[in-house]
Scaffold this active site. Structure first.
Site, PDB file in Angstrom:
ATOM      1  N   SER A   1      -3.179   6.684   6.105  1.00  0.00           N
ATOM      2  CA  SER A   1      -2.654   5.618   6.955  1.00  0.00           C
ATOM      3  C   SER A   1      -3.569   5.414   8.151  1.00  0.00           C
ATOM      4  O   SER A   1      -3.755   6.323   8.965  1.00  0.00           O
ATOM      5  CB  SER A   1      -1.241   5.970   7.437  1.00  0.00           C
ATOM      6  OG  SER A   1      -0.762   4.996   8.340  1.00  0.00           O
TER       7      SER A   1
ATOM      8  N   SER B   1       0.834  -1.206   0.000  1.00  0.00           N
ATOM      9  CA  SER B   1       0.000   0.000   0.000  1.00  0.00           C
ATOM     10  C   SER B   1       0.867   1.255   0.000  1.00  0.00           C
ATOM     11  O   SER B   1       2.095   1.183   0.048  1.00  0.00           O
ATOM     12  CB  SER B   1      -0.916   0.007   1.228  1.00  0.00           C
ATOM     13  OG  SER B   1      -0.157   0.290   2.394  1.00  0.00           O
TER      14      SER B   1
ATOM     15  N   SER C   1       0.771   3.645   2.379  1.00  0.00           N
ATOM     16  CA  SER C   1       0.721   4.281   3.696  1.00  0.00           C
ATOM     17  C   SER C   1       2.066   4.766   4.203  1.00  0.00           C
ATOM     18  O   SER C   1       2.118   5.563   5.146  1.00  0.00           O
ATOM     19  CB  SER C   1       0.115   3.317   4.719  1.00  0.00           C
ATOM     20  OG  SER C   1       1.001   2.259   5.006  1.00  0.00           O
TER      21      SER C   1
ATOM     22  N   LYS D   1       4.810   0.387   9.981  1.00  0.00           N
ATOM     23  CA  LYS D   1       4.620   1.789  10.349  1.00  0.00           C
ATOM     24  C   LYS D   1       5.909   2.297  11.010  1.00  0.00           C
ATOM     25  O   LYS D   1       6.855   1.551  11.220  1.00  0.00           O
ATOM     26  CB  LYS D   1       3.452   1.966  11.321  1.00  0.00           C
ATOM     27  CG  LYS D   1       2.106   1.430  10.837  1.00  0.00           C
ATOM     28  CD  LYS D   1       1.527   2.208   9.671  1.00  0.00           C
ATOM     29  CE  LYS D   1       0.191   1.616   9.214  1.00  0.00           C
ATOM     30  NZ  LYS D   1      -0.294   2.214   7.953  1.00  0.00           N
TER      31      LYS D   1
END
Length: 267
Positions: free
Chosen positions: A208, A55, A57, A118
């Site tokens: 996100s 993705s 994010s 993350k």
């Protein structure tokens, strides 16, 4: 006499192998495969593990199609360090705390199965809040410098976004990107990070679902706080990178590569 009927002295048809020989060869193959699987398991558990980025994010630092290397020993080991997370370890062994700014791969707390990536922003005990798009840690604003719009020369980047350089309290710096004001993402409550857990955010701040969002939110389920046990390792490098649309099942796309991202170290 035909070849099929020709029998040698020990009673075995020519061209056939003794049953014991076939059994030995089969066992050798099984042993070789088992050893190879064991070596792979040990390597992936204790040293390095590859992941793909699915993705946007983590833009502008990681892009969809990046193939990254995660170092497994930085935070010690838990059951999530092992394939399929078998319950053979309670908590973490050889535990070391993650640092602010580390890019971490972890098991999503709400299912303990899905791999997420993350950046660590808040440590245990920190108070984290986002106000008007600015991050505050323990009531102190995180310095941010606007670096201007994303380069139009990056064909795989999201167009029309501003690149921001943040400097966390420990001196770690990294780039984020801003797509404009988003109420739920840019103005949050104060989050107090529980002991043994982390507050994480995606670098693509307006795209996100991270610790700013509750995992129980039906419309936009987020990550919430991440238990230390769920950390799998620290992302260290982009090994190779494919453009969108490339697939293992489409051989003609195998060389559709982003050569400029090969062996790119991560901040």
């Amino acid at each position: 006499m035909s070849a099929e009927d020709k029998v040698i002295e020990d009673g075995i048809v020519e061209g056939e192998k003794p049953a014991s020989s076939l059994k030995d060869e089969t066992m050798d193959i099984i042993k070789t495969v088992a050893i190879a699987l064991l070596i792979t398991l040990v390597f992936r558990t204790f040293l390095f593990q590859p992941f793909t980025i699915p993705s946007a994010s983590m833009e502008p630092n990681l892009y969809e199609g990046d193939y990254i290397v995660v170092r497994k020993w930085d935070y010690g080991y838990s059951k999530h360090s092992i394939q399929f997370s078998p319950p053979v370890i309670s908590g973490r062994i050889f535990e070391k705390q993650a640092k602010r700014g580390d890019v971490v791969v972890f098991k999503l707390p709400r299912d303990n199965k899905t791999d997420y990536i993350k950046r660590v922003v808040g440590l245990p005990g920190d108070r984290v809040q986002v106000r008007d798009g600015k991050v505050y840690i323990n009531e102190t604003i995180v310095p941010a410098v606007d670096k201007g719009p994303i380069s139009t020369g990056i064909s795989y980047a999201t167009p029309g976004v501003e690149v921001i350089e943040e400097s966390l309290p420990n001196g770690a710096t990294h780039l984020t990107q801003d797509m404009g004001y988003s109420p739920k993402a840019d103005d949050t409550e104060v989050f107090t990070v529980p002991e043994g857990q982390y507050f994480v955010m995606g670098d693509n701040r307006d795209n996100s679902l991270d610790s700013r969002f509750s995992p129980s939110d039906y419309m936009q389920p987020g990550v919430g706080f991440v238990p230390a046990e769920n950390l799998e390792g620290k992302a260290t490098m982009v090994l190779i990178s494919w453009n969108k649309g490339a697939s293992l099942f489409k051989p003609w796309t195998w060389l559709d590569l982003r050569w400029d991202r090969f062996f790119k170290m991560l901040d």
